[in-house]
Scaffold this active site. Structure first.
Site, PDB file in Angstrom:
ATOM      1  CD  GLU A 124      -2.644  -1.968   0.786  1.00 52.85           C
ATOM      2  OE1 GLU A 124      -1.306  -2.920   0.881  1.00 52.85           O
ATOM      3  OE2 GLU A 124      -3.471  -2.235   0.070  1.00 52.85           O
ATOM      4  CE1 TYR A 146       0.554   3.908   5.050  1.00 49.39           C
ATOM      5  CE2 TYR A 146      -0.196   2.025   4.575  1.00 49.39           C
ATOM      6  CZ  TYR A 146      -0.841   3.031   5.183  1.00 49.39           C
ATOM      7  OH  TYR A 146      -1.940   3.549   5.303  1.00 49.39           O
ATOM      8  NE  ARG A 155      -2.376  -6.145   2.649  1.00 51.59           N
ATOM      9  CZ  ARG A 155      -3.122  -5.357   3.223  1.00 51.59           C
ATOM     10  NH1 ARG A 155      -3.347  -5.217   4.688  1.00 51.59           N
ATOM     11  NH2 ARG A 155      -4.054  -4.499   2.695  1.00 51.59           N
ATOM     12  CG  HIS A 176      -2.884   4.450   0.885  1.00 48.55           C
ATOM     13  ND1 HIS A 176      -4.341   3.422   1.096  1.00 48.55           N
ATOM     14  CD2 HIS A 176      -2.027   3.902   1.976  1.00 48.55           C
ATOM     15  CE1 HIS A 176      -4.226   2.657   2.402  1.00 48.55           C
ATOM     16  NE2 HIS A 176      -3.246   2.992   3.055  1.00 48.55           N
ATOM     17  CD  GLN A 207     -21.834   7.001   1.833  1.00 50.90           C
ATOM     18  OE1 GLN A 207     -22.140   7.597   2.452  1.00 50.90           O
ATOM     19  NE2 GLN A 207     -22.057   6.805   0.237  1.00 50.90           N
TER      20      GLN A 207
HETATM   21  P1  NAP Z   1     -27.227  17.896  -2.298  1.00 51.97           P
HETATM   22  O1  NAP Z   1     -25.664  16.753  -1.750  1.00 51.97           O
HETATM   23  O2  NAP Z   1     -26.795  18.571  -1.138  1.00 51.97           O
HETATM   24  O3  NAP Z   1     -26.694  18.473  -3.585  1.00 51.97           O
HETATM   25  C1  NAP Z   1     -27.470  19.841  -4.336  1.00 51.97           C
HETATM   26  C2  NAP Z   1     -27.010  20.214  -5.413  1.00 51.97           C
HETATM   27  O4  NAP Z   1     -28.384  20.746  -5.818  1.00 51.97           O
HETATM   28  C3  NAP Z   1     -25.982  21.185  -5.092  1.00 51.97           C
HETATM   29  O5  NAP Z   1     -25.171  20.640  -5.920  1.00 51.97           O
HETATM   30  C4  NAP Z   1     -26.234  22.417  -4.983  1.00 51.97           C
HETATM   31  O6  NAP Z   1     -25.142  22.998  -5.375  1.00 51.97           O
HETATM   32  C5  NAP Z   1     -27.356  22.056  -5.937  1.00 51.97           C
HETATM   33  N1  NAP Z   1     -28.730  22.931  -5.473  1.00 51.97           N
HETATM   34  C6  NAP Z   1     -28.579  23.191  -4.152  1.00 51.97           C
HETATM   35  N2  NAP Z   1     -30.344  24.448  -4.098  1.00 51.97           N
HETATM   36  C7  NAP Z   1     -29.751  24.796  -5.131  1.00 51.97           C
HETATM   37  C8  NAP Z   1     -31.319  25.300  -5.716  1.00 51.97           C
HETATM   38  N3  NAP Z   1     -32.109  26.635  -5.130  1.00 51.97           N
HETATM   39  N4  NAP Z   1     -31.222  26.241  -7.072  1.00 51.97           N
HETATM   40  C9  NAP Z   1     -30.518  24.820  -7.478  1.00 51.97           C
HETATM   41  N5  NAP Z   1     -29.475  24.098  -7.110  1.00 51.97           N
HETATM   42  C10 NAP Z   1     -29.285  23.561  -5.745  1.00 51.97           C
HETATM   43  O7  NAP Z   1     -28.102  16.732  -2.690  1.00 51.97           O
HETATM   44  P2  NAP Z   1     -28.699  15.626  -3.584  1.00 51.97           P
HETATM   45  O8  NAP Z   1     -27.628  15.169  -4.474  1.00 51.97           O
HETATM   46  O9  NAP Z   1     -29.698  15.712  -3.957  1.00 51.97           O
HETATM   47  O10 NAP Z   1     -28.183  14.242  -2.736  1.00 51.97           O
HETATM   48  C11 NAP Z   1     -29.360  14.546  -1.342  1.00 51.97           C
HETATM   49  C12 NAP Z   1     -27.905  13.634   0.216  1.00 51.97           C
HETATM   50  O11 NAP Z   1     -27.939  11.675  -0.728  1.00 51.97           O
HETATM   51  C13 NAP Z   1     -26.604  14.085  -0.422  1.00 51.97           C
HETATM   52  O12 NAP Z   1     -26.399  13.726   1.361  1.00 51.97           O
HETATM   53  C14 NAP Z   1     -25.157  12.981  -0.446  1.00 51.97           C
HETATM   54  O13 NAP Z   1     -24.640  13.094   0.332  1.00 51.97           O
HETATM   55  C15 NAP Z   1     -26.551  11.746  -0.479  1.00 51.97           C
HETATM   56  N6  NAP Z   1     -26.347  10.789  -1.669  1.00 51.97           N
HETATM   57  C16 NAP Z   1     -24.733  10.292  -1.275  1.00 51.97           C
HETATM   58  C17 NAP Z   1     -24.291   9.884  -2.933  1.00 51.97           C
HETATM   59  C18 NAP Z   1     -22.529   9.790  -2.870  1.00 51.97           C
HETATM   60  O14 NAP Z   1     -22.105   9.049  -3.505  1.00 51.97           O
HETATM   61  N7  NAP Z   1     -22.346  10.113  -1.204  1.00 51.97           N
HETATM   62  C19 NAP Z   1     -24.963   9.956  -3.872  1.00 51.97           C
HETATM   63  C20 NAP Z   1     -26.117  10.229  -4.027  1.00 51.97           C
HETATM   64  C21 NAP Z   1     -27.122  10.651  -3.013  1.00 51.97           C
HETATM   65  P3  NAP Z   1     -25.178  24.212  -5.274  1.00 51.97           P
HETATM   66  O15 NAP Z   1     -26.299  25.414  -3.907  1.00 51.97           O
HETATM   67  O16 NAP Z   1     -23.712  24.667  -5.215  1.00 51.97           O
HETATM   68  O17 NAP Z   1     -26.074  24.867  -7.093  1.00 51.97           O
HETATM   69 FE1  SF4 Z   2     -17.586   0.183   5.039  1.00 47.80          FE
HETATM   70 FE2  SF4 Z   2     -19.968  -0.039   6.339  1.00 47.80          FE
HETATM   71 FE3  SF4 Z   2     -20.169   0.911   4.046  1.00 47.80          FE
HETATM   72 FE4  SF4 Z   2     -19.072  -1.695   3.853  1.00 47.80          FE
HETATM   73  S1  SF4 Z   2     -20.505  -0.691   3.542  1.00 47.80           S
HETATM   74  S2  SF4 Z   2     -17.712   0.697   2.708  1.00 47.80           S
HETATM   75  S3  SF4 Z   2     -18.194  -1.496   6.235  1.00 47.80           S
HETATM   76  S4  SF4 Z   2     -19.936   1.860   5.461  1.00 47.80           S
END
Ligand code: NAP
Ligand code: SF4
Length: 694
Positions: free
Chosen positions: A174, A176, A224, A262, A354
């Protein structure tokens, strides 16, 4: 050493076969691989660490490896990180080893010297070359300094033995310290520790040889070994094989496969990586060792998350043992469930990173998105409730599912309502995104758990406050989720402007030129969905995935990396946000770069600092007028077929007021509580914790 499978009546005959190491026997071929949880980094965490490993030992795993412990200060991951360098520290570790042994388990301590990856100013390396992932430039070790590092490894291993560990894992991969000595990319020394490969690998061999001498023959020593560095100028295949042979000769009991450094730009464990994506590299090494008459068992891992995958890997001769780390955060009972033919009850790791790696990289205690008890075994306890209550949970998304099942496990009577025809809420959208197919496993798991716990599930049922009042529940939990935010852009009602829900559910056909309003998690997901041909997710197609990320046979190319090959998609997607700066900044710490890189290779255009002025009909499609800056001047028109609104969410909680007004004890969880921070990690954690307390 025994390699024969167990009886054919066993559900997983190869996986569950014992492994005879000569001086000791492992009860099966499952290694819980090392995973840094943060519990290593504070004395106060030792009781929690003991409970964490004891629970997994009880779950039947053959051998576990702790998170990394530094052998000295120079090897710290960060200032004051976990270190085993004194008899006092060894005494603290006895809590862990005795708790594991009381459960009939075995555990090894990982010795991790980070070298130039150390996030502190005292880090050292073979040469004074800063890594791209650390702000600290390492000090170049003198020959005497190298000797001190070797002695520190040996001392750490002896202390581990004194502490009651069954063995150690020497972290040589990795990227290290030991890995840094192996390749010219990081080792430019001209003394006895640099230059020819024989000299570059001296550190690894000296550490293994002198550790074995010190600990005696009856102590497990896992090395490893980085079998594919995934960096330009990494080890050649001949070097990898030479090292493996030398490591066995020096006294290693097991060789564990390390994949990538990494700093590598190839994802190795994210959810978009196909299952078992690198087991073929372990097979290559194992075949070379067997051809040379060497019998050392070889371990493989990386994106093996279910027993059937592990069984297939072992039965096809890829390895002698399977390492899984995150799957044991997700489900401590993984092995027992597999052995009892209950693998459909396994809470599968969806490789989202996450709550585990993203936490570890932000110096927070690691847990698990699908199992919030991971790492919190002493504080999040699910026990029988003092009195049985009649509970209603509204909404069968991740928050509602976690709450309903936990309540039922505690003995409450639970009714779970959802207006949809299936459980899962937003997970039913996520699982449609290419590279997120694993989300389906969580729905399978909750489906099983609902049935087992006796939750009464009412699908296709939209409940009103009056219905709930009539049924006189003791308490109601609202997990009613979210609705898309209305961005109020003039012209957004035109046909061709779509919601992300309709797009992901395939309710509308989408044209060749598309603009996405909003670049959060969902904007990125929708972009990936739109630039992937239906049925062509590379997460399900290993050769295509390897080509897309430029992974080559390490026997053909040093380090196993070449230029990625990607067929440009037919559709042109533009992803927009109002904030200035890099898009996807709030995506996961360890996965955001993967999403960005994947979309860039598919020519997705990313625009930030945008003002949405208006949408107009334009030819047969739409025109999106945008400006940049406070003046809102000099509009640019994006000519597109469709615009997809991915502008975030708002809570759906209409039932709250009438229920509270009627005096019903009502709780809000998940997106219904906080849409701005909605994600599944928070939803499942909140649902579980609330249910554990009611
Ligand atoms: P979000 O992460 O809060 O993003 C919303 C997007 O909309 C932002 O880009 C924001 O950017 C824009 N926005 C906000 N208000 C707006 C407005 N009034 N007009 C135009 N644009 C606006 O929400 P989401 O994408 O719906 O995701 C929801 C949740 O699911 C989040 O917490 C996210 O972390 C989670 N999620 C995570 C993943 C992942 O891969 N980890 C995948 C899907 C969902 P600006 O305000 O800069 O324009
Ligand atoms: Fe990590 Fe749990 Fe997501 Fe697996 S499911 S990657 S252990 S947070």
């Amino acid at each position: 050493m025994a390699t024969s499978p167990t009886s054919l009546t066993s559900p997983y005959p190869h996986l569950l076969a014992p492994l005879d190491l000569g001086f000791t026997t492992l009860k099966n071929r499952v290694l819980m691989g090392s995973m840094h949880t943060g519990l290593e980094d504070g004395r106060k965490h030792f009781p929690a660490m003991a409970a964490y490993f004891a629970e997994r030992a009880r779950g039947g795993v053959g051998l576990m490896v702790t998170g990394g412990f530094a052998p000295n200060i120079a090897g710290w991951t960060k200032p004051f990180a976990g270190m085993l360098a004194s008899a006092g520290a060894a005494r603290r570790h006895q809590q862990v080893t005795s708790a594991v042994h009381a459960e009939g388990g075995k555990i090894a301590l990982q010795i991790l010297h980070t070298g130039r990856y150390g996030y502190h100013p005292l880090c050292v390396a073979p040469s004074r070359i800063q890594s791209p992932i650390s702000p600290f430039t390492p000090r170049e070790l003198s020959a005497a300094g190298i000797e001190r590092q070797i002695r520190a490894f040996v001392r750490c291993a002896m202390l581990a033995r004194d502490a009651g560990y069954d063995g150690v894992e020497i972290m040589g991969s990795e990227g290290y310290l030991i890995n840094q000595f192996l390749v010219t990319h990081t080792n430019q020394r001209t003394d006895d520790w640099g230059g020819s490969y024989a000299r570059r690998m001296r550190l690894a061999i000296e550490i293994v040889r002198r550790t074995r001498e010190a600990v005696g023959p009856d102590f497990i020593l896992i090395y490893r070994l980085s079998i594919i560095d995934l960096i330009p100028g990494g080890s050649s295949w001949d070097e990898v094989v030479l090292l493996a042979k030398a490591v066995q000769a020096a006294g290693a009991t097991l060789i564990n496969s390390g994949i990538g450094w990494h700093e590598s730009r190839v994802p190795t464990i994210a959810t978009s990586v196909p299952r078992g994506a690198f087991t073929w590299v372990t097979k290559k090494l194992r075949d070379e060792l067997r051809a040379a008459g060497l019998t050392i068992p070889v371990i493989t891992g990386n994106r093996v998350n279910m027993p059937e995958v592990a069984e297939q890997v072992l039965s096809s001769g890829c390895a002698d043992m399977i390492s899984m780390a995150r799957p044991f955060l997700a489900d401590p009972e993984f092995v027992n469930k597999a052995a009892q033919g209950r693998s459909n009850e396994i809470n599968t790791c969806i490789a989202c990173n996450q709550a585990c790696l993203d936490h570890a990289f932000k110096a927070r205690l690691a847990s698990c998105l699908v199992n919030p008890r991971a790492g919190h075994e002493l504080s999040l306890i699910i026990k029988l409730a003092p009195a049985r209550k009649r509970m209603a949970v509204i909404g069968a998304g991740p928050a509602g599912l976690a709450a309903a099942t936990t309540l039922a496990e505690r003995g409450h009577s639970v009714d779970l309502f959802d207006s949809a025809s299936m459980i899962g809420g937003q997970f039913n959208l996520a699982k449609r995104v290419p590279g997120k197919e694993e989300f389906e496993e969580t729905l399978r798991y909750f489906g099983q758990r609902l049935a087992r716990t006796g939750v009464r599930l009412h699908l296709n049922t939209r409940v009103e406050a009056a219905d709930l009042l009539v049924k006189a529940f003791d308490e109601v939990i609202l997990a009613t989720g979210v609705k898309p935010r209305n961005p109020r852009i003039p012209g957004q009602d035109l046909p061709g402007v779509l919601s992300y829900i309709d797009v992901l559910l395939g309710k509308h056909s989408v044209g060749q030129r598309v603009a996405l309003i909003g670049a959060g998690g969902i904007g990125f997901d929708v972009a990936e969905f739109l630039v992937t041909q239906p049925g062509h997710s590379t997460a399900l197609d290993l050769p295509a995935w390897l080509a897309e990320w430029g992974v080559a046979d390490p026997a053909a190319v040093r380090g196993g990396v070449v230029r990625p090959v990607c067929t440009p998609p037919e559709r042109h997607v533009t992803l927009l946000q109002r904030k200035p700066g890099k898009l996807g900044k709030n995506l996961g710490k360890t996965t955001g770069w993967i999403h960005r890189a994947a979309l860039k290779t598919k020519n997705v255009e990313m625009l930030s600092g945008v003002n949405y002025e208006r949408i107009v009909a334009h030819g047969s499609g739409l025109g999106l007028f945008i400006t940049f800056g406070d003046q809102h001047k000099d509009a640019t028109v994006l000519e597109v077929n469709n615009i997809v609104l991915c502008a975030g969410q708002e809570p759906l909680r209409e039932l709250l007021e009438p229920l509270r007004a009627a005096g019903v004890k009502t709780h809000l969880i998940g997106g219904a509580d906080e849409a701005s921070e909605l994600d599944a990690k928070r939803a499942i954690d909140q649902g579980t914790r609330l249910a554990a307390a009611l």
